[in-house]
Design a protein around this motif. Structure first.
Motif, short mmCIF file in Angstrom:
data_model
loop_
_atom_site.label_atom_id
_atom_site.label_comp_id
_atom_site.label_asym_id
_atom_site.label_seq_id
_atom_site.Cartn_x
_atom_site.Cartn_y
_atom_site.Cartn_z
N SER A 1 0.83 -1.20 0.00
CA SER A 1 0.00 0.00 0.00
C SER A 1 0.87 1.26 0.00
O SER A 1 0.60 2.22 -0.72
CB SER A 1 -0.92 0.02 1.22
N PHE A 2 1.91 1.25 0.81
CA PHE A 2 2.81 2.40 0.89
C PHE A 2 3.49 2.64 -0.45
O PHE A 2 3.58 3.78 -0.93
CB PHE A 2 3.85 2.17 1.98
N MET A 3 3.98 1.56 -1.09
CA MET A 3 4.65 1.72 -2.38
C MET A 3 3.69 2.24 -3.45
O MET A 3 4.07 3.07 -4.28
CB MET A 3 5.27 0.40 -2.83
N ALA A 4 2.46 1.79 -3.44
CA ALA A 4 1.48 2.30 -4.40
C ALA A 4 1.23 3.78 -4.16
O ALA A 4 1.12 4.57 -5.11
CB ALA A 4 0.18 1.51 -4.28
N GLU A 5 1.16 4.18 -2.91
CA GLU A 5 0.96 5.58 -2.57
C GLU A 5 2.15 6.43 -3.01
O GLU A 5 1.99 7.52 -3.56
CB GLU A 5 0.75 5.70 -1.06
N VAL A 6 3.37 5.93 -2.81
CA VAL A 6 4.57 6.66 -3.22
C VAL A 6 4.60 6.79 -4.73
O VAL A 6 4.90 7.87 -5.26
CB VAL A 6 5.84 5.95 -2.69
N LYS A 7 4.30 5.72 -5.46
CA LYS A 7 4.28 5.79 -6.92
C LYS A 7 3.26 6.82 -7.40
O LYS A 7 3.51 7.56 -8.36
CB LYS A 7 3.95 4.42 -7.52
N GLU A 8 2.12 6.86 -6.74
CA GLU A 8 1.08 7.83 -7.10
C GLU A 8 1.58 9.26 -6.87
O GLU A 8 1.34 10.15 -7.66
CB GLU A 8 -0.17 7.56 -6.27
N MET A 9 2.32 9.46 -5.78
CA MET A 9 2.83 10.80 -5.46
C MET A 9 3.96 11.19 -6.41
O MET A 9 4.10 12.37 -6.73
CB MET A 9 3.33 10.83 -4.02
N ILE A 10 4.75 10.25 -6.89
CA ILE A 10 5.87 10.55 -7.79
C ILE A 10 5.37 10.89 -9.19
O ILE A 10 5.96 11.72 -9.88
CB ILE A 10 6.85 9.35 -7.85
#
Length: 139
Positions: A91-100
């Motif tokens: 979940s965290f990695m998906a959120e980071v990818k979305e923010m990048i």
């Protein structure tokens, strides 16, 4: 010798050496009684020994079973914990990818041949050709 009288061979096959000793002894009733007492004592000791062995074996089985249950429970708890951590990390990695991802740019299509238009245009105007491994080289 009458036909219905027991033969020596028949008597010998029916008696045991213990019986022969008891019958030959002058005080056979006393010896038989002592032998029976010794046999009864031996059976009692054997029975007690067997019972102690059963109890000890049961204690061993109970200890091994309890340990195995504890280890299994710990492993199941650790598995749940690791699955939760994996879920949190995903979940965290998906959120980071979305923010990048820059604003207005949608997610990259799954095709491996996807190439942004500015790279295609730059490659067309220069002597640079893409290679199979995703790098570029001068043509």
């Amino acid at each position: 010798m009458p036909d219905n009288a027991p033969s020596a061979h028949t008597d010998a096959s029916l008696s045991t050496p213990f019986d022969e000793l008891m019958n030959a002894a002058p005080d056979s009733k006393l010896m038989r009684s002592q032998a029976q007492q010794i046999e009864a004592d031996a059976r009692m000791r054997a029975s007690e020994h067997l019972e102690r062995a059963r109890e000890k074996a049961q204690r061993i089985i109970d200890a091994v079973t309890a340990q195995a249950d504890t280890v299994l429970r710990d492993a199941e708890d650790r598995t749940r914990q690791l699955r939760w951590q994996q879920h949190q990390l995903t979940s965290f990695m998906a959120e980071v990818k979305e923010m990048i991802r820059p604003d207005g740019v949608s997610a990259q299509p799954p095709s491996s041949e996807w190439e942004p238009s500015e790279y295609r245009d730059a490659a067309a105007g220069a002597d640079i050709a893409p290679t199979g491994d995703g790098a570029a080289e001068h043509a």
